[in-house]
Design a protein around this motif. Structure first.
Motif, PDB file in Angstrom:
ATOM      1  N   ARG A  47       0.846  -1.192   0.000  1.00 44.05           N
ATOM      2  CA  ARG A  47       0.000   0.000   0.000  1.00 44.05           C
ATOM      3  C   ARG A  47       0.882   1.241   0.000  1.00 44.05           C
ATOM      4  NH1 ARG A  47      -3.073   2.459   4.579  1.00 44.05           N
ATOM      5  NH2 ARG A  47      -2.608   0.583   5.809  1.00 44.05           N
ATOM      6  N   GLU A  48       0.698   2.093  -0.993  1.00 42.57           N
ATOM      7  CA  GLU A  48       1.461   3.342  -1.026  1.00 42.57           C
ATOM      8  C   GLU A  48       0.784   4.359  -0.116  1.00 42.57           C
ATOM      9  OE1 GLU A  48       3.818   4.784  -4.461  1.00 42.57           O
ATOM     10  OE2 GLU A  48       2.212   6.293  -4.595  1.00 42.57           O
ATOM     11  N   VAL A  49       1.597   5.040   0.697  1.00 47.00           N
ATOM     12  CA  VAL A  49       1.081   6.075   1.587  1.00 47.00           C
ATOM     13  C   VAL A  49       1.784   7.387   1.267  1.00 47.00           C
ATOM     14  CG1 VAL A  49       0.462   4.476   3.434  1.00 47.00           C
ATOM     15  CG2 VAL A  49       2.762   5.453   3.380  1.00 47.00           C
ATOM     16  N   THR A  50       1.098   8.467   1.545  1.00 44.56           N
ATOM     17  CA  THR A  50       1.622   9.806   1.306  1.00 44.56           C
ATOM     18  C   THR A  50       1.578  10.593   2.600  1.00 44.56           C
ATOM     19  OG1 THR A  50       0.799   9.750  -0.979  1.00 44.56           O
ATOM     20  CG2 THR A  50       1.382  11.898  -0.073  1.00 44.56           C
ATOM     21  N   THR A  52       3.200  14.435   4.660  1.00 38.66           N
ATOM     22  CA  THR A  52       3.768  15.764   4.457  1.00 38.66           C
ATOM     23  C   THR A  52       4.742  16.086   5.575  1.00 38.66           C
ATOM     24  OG1 THR A  52       1.714  16.488   3.382  1.00 38.66           O
ATOM     25  CG2 THR A  52       3.236  18.201   4.117  1.00 38.66           C
ATOM     26  N   GLU A  58       5.653  16.776   0.118  1.00 40.56           N
ATOM     27  CA  GLU A  58       4.760  15.618   0.090  1.00 40.56           C
ATOM     28  C   GLU A  58       5.549  14.406  -0.403  1.00 40.56           C
ATOM     29  OE1 GLU A  58       1.123  14.819  -2.648  1.00 40.56           O
ATOM     30  OE2 GLU A  58       0.365  15.915  -0.890  1.00 40.56           O
ATOM     31  N   THR A  60       6.151  10.021  -0.582  1.00 41.95           N
ATOM     32  CA  THR A  60       5.466   8.734  -0.637  1.00 41.95           C
ATOM     33  C   THR A  60       6.362   7.643  -0.058  1.00 41.95           C
ATOM     34  OG1 THR A  60       6.245   8.384  -2.905  1.00 41.95           O
ATOM     35  CG2 THR A  60       4.043   9.325  -2.626  1.00 41.95           C
ATOM     36  N   TRP A  62       6.062   3.066   1.132  1.00 44.60           N
ATOM     37  CA  TRP A  62       5.293   1.824   0.981  1.00 44.60           C
ATOM     38  C   TRP A  62       5.029   1.207   2.342  1.00 44.60           C
ATOM     39  CZ3 TRP A  62       8.488  -0.916  -3.448  1.00 44.60           C
ATOM     40  CH2 TRP A  62       8.216  -0.260  -4.669  1.00 44.60           C
ATOM     41  N   ASN A 115      10.351  11.176  -4.964  1.00 44.04           N
ATOM     42  CA  ASN A 115      10.000  12.214  -3.991  1.00 44.04           C
ATOM     43  C   ASN A 115      10.674  13.537  -4.327  1.00 44.04           C
ATOM     44  OD1 ASN A 115       8.310  10.676  -2.358  1.00 44.04           O
ATOM     45  ND2 ASN A 115       9.976   9.968  -1.040  1.00 44.04           N
TER      46      ASN A 115
END
Length: 276
Positions: A47-50, A52, A58, A60, A62, A115
């Motif tokens: 699942r990719e998460v983002t 800040t 921002e 990203t 995993w 990134n």
């Protein structure tokens, strides 16, 4: 005439040294940080998460989670990588940890893996602080979180644990400080005066009360084994030392079972979860 020639030679030497020092100052971060900045696509089981950072980047990462048939420890691992590549090259060890029941956040620093931003010691510290908040938002309290730092990542998590202490941390190929690593490889330069990004691992670990496991290779060609051993000797709360005989910095063992098994032992001892 002889005196004049000596004077000219000395001036040439000084000039060359000045050029070397100037180049080292100007380009040192390109030597310290060697990112693969290419964007990476998350595999189907990731699942990719983002998130800040505090300076509004921002980023990203995993999140790799236990699937069906794996006893979930309900323990998270923040994986802080070394100075090269990107998270795509760490998916193997991520999956190996997940097979042991951990949830793993494979982070990439600014400038890595698609990134934005440019890496620096302060920048990486901001990235890790924001990344650990992802785990908090996923329900992992500090007492159910472990840090795993690889190479330069040992500097990242050693600093992070001072403000956000986890249940334990594993330092893979730690150095006493990045200044010491630079001085080892460039003894002819005044590295202590030039180095911007210093990563004082020993200083942080010496004053730490976090259970700490050290893993290193005796034939490490990048981080001298003596430095890793010193970090272990001075650790405020040493859990275990795993010295891998005849293993180099990026050998497969450094991304395989010795590291995974050491983290399992650390979790079993300090998170209170039996092996799955």
């Amino acid at each position: 005439m002889w005196v004049r020639r000596v004077g000219i030679a000395a001036a040439l030497v000084v000039g060359v040294l000045a050029v070397l020092v100037g180049a080292a100052w100007a380009f040192q971060r390109s030597l310290v940080f060697v990112p693969d900045s290419s964007p990476v696509t998350a595999p189907d089981d990731v699942r990719e998460v983002t998130f800040t950072t505090s300076d509004d980047l921002e980023l990203t990462a995993w999140l790799v989670e236990p699937g069906a048939g794996v006893a979930d420890r309900e323990v998270a691992v923040l994986y802080a990588p070394g100075n090269g590549g990107n998270r795509g090259g760490r998916i193997g060890i991520g999956r190996a940890l997940v097979d042991e029941g951990f949830t793993v956040l494979l982070m990439d620093y600014r400038g890595y893996g698609g990134n934005p931003g440019n890496p620096s010691e302060e920048g990486l510290a901001k990235d890790a602080t924001a990344a650990v908040e992802v785990l908090r938002s996923e329900g992992f309290a500090p007492g159910r979180t472990l840090y795993l730092g690889e190479s330069i990542g040992t500097g990242v998590v050693a600093r992070l644990q001072a403000d956000r202490p986890p249940a334990g941390m594993l330092l893979r190929s730690p150095f006493t400080s990045f200044v010491d690593v630079g001085s080892h490889h460039y003894p002819f330069l005044p590295v202590g005066l030039l180095m911007r990004d210093r990563f004082p691992v020993e200083t942080y670990v010496t004053s730490s009360d976090v259970p700490t496991t050290i893993v290193y290779g005796t034939d490490d060609e990048i981080v001298p084994a003596e430095q890793s051993a010193r970090v272990a000797d001075t650790a405020g709360r040493l859990e275990e030392v795993v010295a891998l005989d005849r293993v180099g910095h990026n050998d497969p063992q450094m991304f395989g079972r010795p590291v995974v098994e050491a983290l399992v032992r650390l979790a079993d001892a300090h998170v209170g979860v039996s092996a799955p």
